[in-house]
Write an enzyme that holds these catalytic residues in place. Structure first.
Site, PDB file in Angstrom:
ATOM      1  N   ASP A 160       0.824  -1.213   0.000  1.00  0.00           N
ATOM      2  CA  ASP A 160       0.000   0.000   0.000  1.00  0.00           C
ATOM      3  C   ASP A 160       0.856   1.259   0.000  1.00  0.00           C
ATOM      4  OD1 ASP A 160       0.707  -0.798   2.678  1.00  0.00           O
ATOM      5  OD2 ASP A 160      -0.680   0.702   3.454  1.00  0.00           O
ATOM      6  N   GLU A 211      -0.033  -1.352   5.655  1.00  0.00           N
ATOM      7  CA  GLU A 211       1.040  -0.939   6.567  1.00  0.00           C
ATOM      8  C   GLU A 211       0.899   0.515   6.941  1.00  0.00           C
ATOM      9  OE1 GLU A 211       4.958   0.816   7.663  1.00  0.00           O
ATOM     10  OE2 GLU A 211       3.677   1.276   5.965  1.00  0.00           O
ATOM     11  N   HIS A 236       5.994   9.909   1.067  1.00  0.00           N
ATOM     12  CA  HIS A 236       4.741  10.604   1.404  1.00  0.00           C
ATOM     13  C   HIS A 236       4.659  12.009   0.818  1.00  0.00           C
ATOM     14  CE1 HIS A 236       4.022   7.904   5.226  1.00  0.00           C
ATOM     15  NE2 HIS A 236       4.443   7.211   4.173  1.00  0.00           N
TER      16      HIS A 236
END
Length: 385
Positions: A75, A137, A359
């Site tokens: 993920d 996760e 991110h």
């Protein structure tokens, strides 16, 4: 160079699967299974209860206990409200870098392990190489916890686990845990001119957060003298505080999203016990004197233990010997490593790419980092022959 090119091809396919945690990862898992089966691996797809997501467990080599588990999560975090210079789900090669969501966190490592699978299959392995690919996760390590329950029930399981999170190929043998919570305050709405007839959920939420701030300061003084982390103490963060709708309305509900990252289990227990005492002996009696239905409910979204540095860790020692590093380090972010360590495995976090890119918009990984990863995987496999 051929393996690097193959790694880039596979990474392009992996990035093309938009496996944001709120969505299914089944198409990505099916692709990974196809690649591993083509290399001769024995593959299991292990769905969650909903069937919407799945883990993958695969083995190359002899069917015997022990061996090395290569671990990656499938993920990725969302791209919502991020401004990208290119499509985040289409791999873009520019100079030495490959851009796309998940390139460093952590589909780059997964691509490298898949590119190496045919080579692993050709080796006369004395111990197996396992693949563990998980879901969710990023939102609580739920897939790894599911997989750990399955592994725990089996007589044959890996002895070592390499977690390929982005560390710029630095060997990591310790990190903090990550405990995430949501606290809901249920009060009683009313007119702002008559505060004694309502239970102001926002005000009680503020008192709860004030307790978090006090605990945050206390934990600095409770820092273990030999803590290797930065910062060395258990941290607490209030991520969000919401409640109320208008100036003249007593808010009936409020929500606090908060987390702590313990360096030791006793700190987590202290925080939870202190907050429980505050709620049961102070806040709730006041609230229920006005509204018997008033309540404070804290839900644990995830309680993932950290990775503890062990005196004996043959995998760490092997990686240090291969890379020539003088010693293992720590990282401030959490991984699935502690879940596998709890099963008795020797665990190390080491993978290509920098967490500084994770991110963020225009996430990337470099060819040079992937090359280092491929070299490491080759040498690790050689030690299993």
């Amino acid at each position: 160079m051929q393996r690097l090119a193959r790694t880039e091809e596979i990474l392009a396919q992996l990035v093309g699967f938009p496996t944001v945690s709120c969505d299914s990862n089944r198409a990505c898992i099916a692709y990974v299974a196809e690649q591993l089966e083509a290399a001769g691996a024995r593959v299991e797809i292990l769905p969650d209860e909903s069937g919407h997501k799945a883990n993958l467990l695969a083995t190359i080599g002899p069917d015997r206990p022990g061996g090395l588990m290569l671990s990656a999560h499938s993920d990725v975090v969302p791209v919502t409200d991020q401004i990208w210079q290119s499509d985040p789900f289409t791999l873009l090669a520019r100079n030495d870098a490959l851009y796309g969501r998940g390139t460093c966190d952590m589909k780059g490592f997964l691509a490298a392990t898949l590119a190496m699978a045919p080579h692993f299959a050709d080796l006369p392995l004395k111990r197996p190489i396992h693949y563990a690919i998980t879901y969710d996760e990023e939102i609580g390590c739920f897939g790894a916890q599911h997989l750990a329950r399955i592994l725990e029930s089996r007589p044959i399981r890996p002895a070592q686990a390499l977690i390929g999170e982005p560390t710029e190929m630095q060997v990591i043998d310790a990190h903090k845990g990550c405990f995430e919570y949501t606290t809901i305050i249920s009060g009683l709405e009313g007119h702002g001119s008559m505060p004694d007839l309502g239970v102001n959920a926002a005000e009680y939420a503020a008192r709860f957060v004030s307790a978090l701030v006090r605990l945050k300061q206390q934990l600095k003084s409770a820092c273990p003298p030999d803590s290797p982390f930065d910062p060395p103490w258990t941290t607490i963060n209030t991520g969000a505080l919401t409640g109320g709708q208008a100036h003249n309305v007593i808010p009936g509900t409020a929500q606090i999203d908060w987390e702590m990252r313990p360096v030791q289990r006793v700190d987590a227990l202290h925080v939870k016990q202190t907050l429980q005492t505050l709620c049961e002996e102070e806040l709730l009696p006041e609230m229920r004197a006005v509204c018997p239905q008033a309540d404070i409910v804290t839900t644990a979204l995830a309680e993932v233990d950290g990775l503890n540095a062990m005196t004996q860790n043959p995998l760490r020692d092997t990686l240090l010997a291969i890379t020539g590093q003088n010693g293992a380090s720590t990282v401030p972010f959490g991984t699935e490593a502690g879940i596998y360590q709890a099963l008795g495995m020797d665990v190390v976090v080491c993978g290509p790419g920098s967490i500084a890119q994770a991110h963020k918009p225009d996430e990337f990984i470099t060819h040079s980092q992937l090359s280092l990863c491929l070299d490491l995987l080759e040498q690790l496999a050689q030690r299993l022959t």
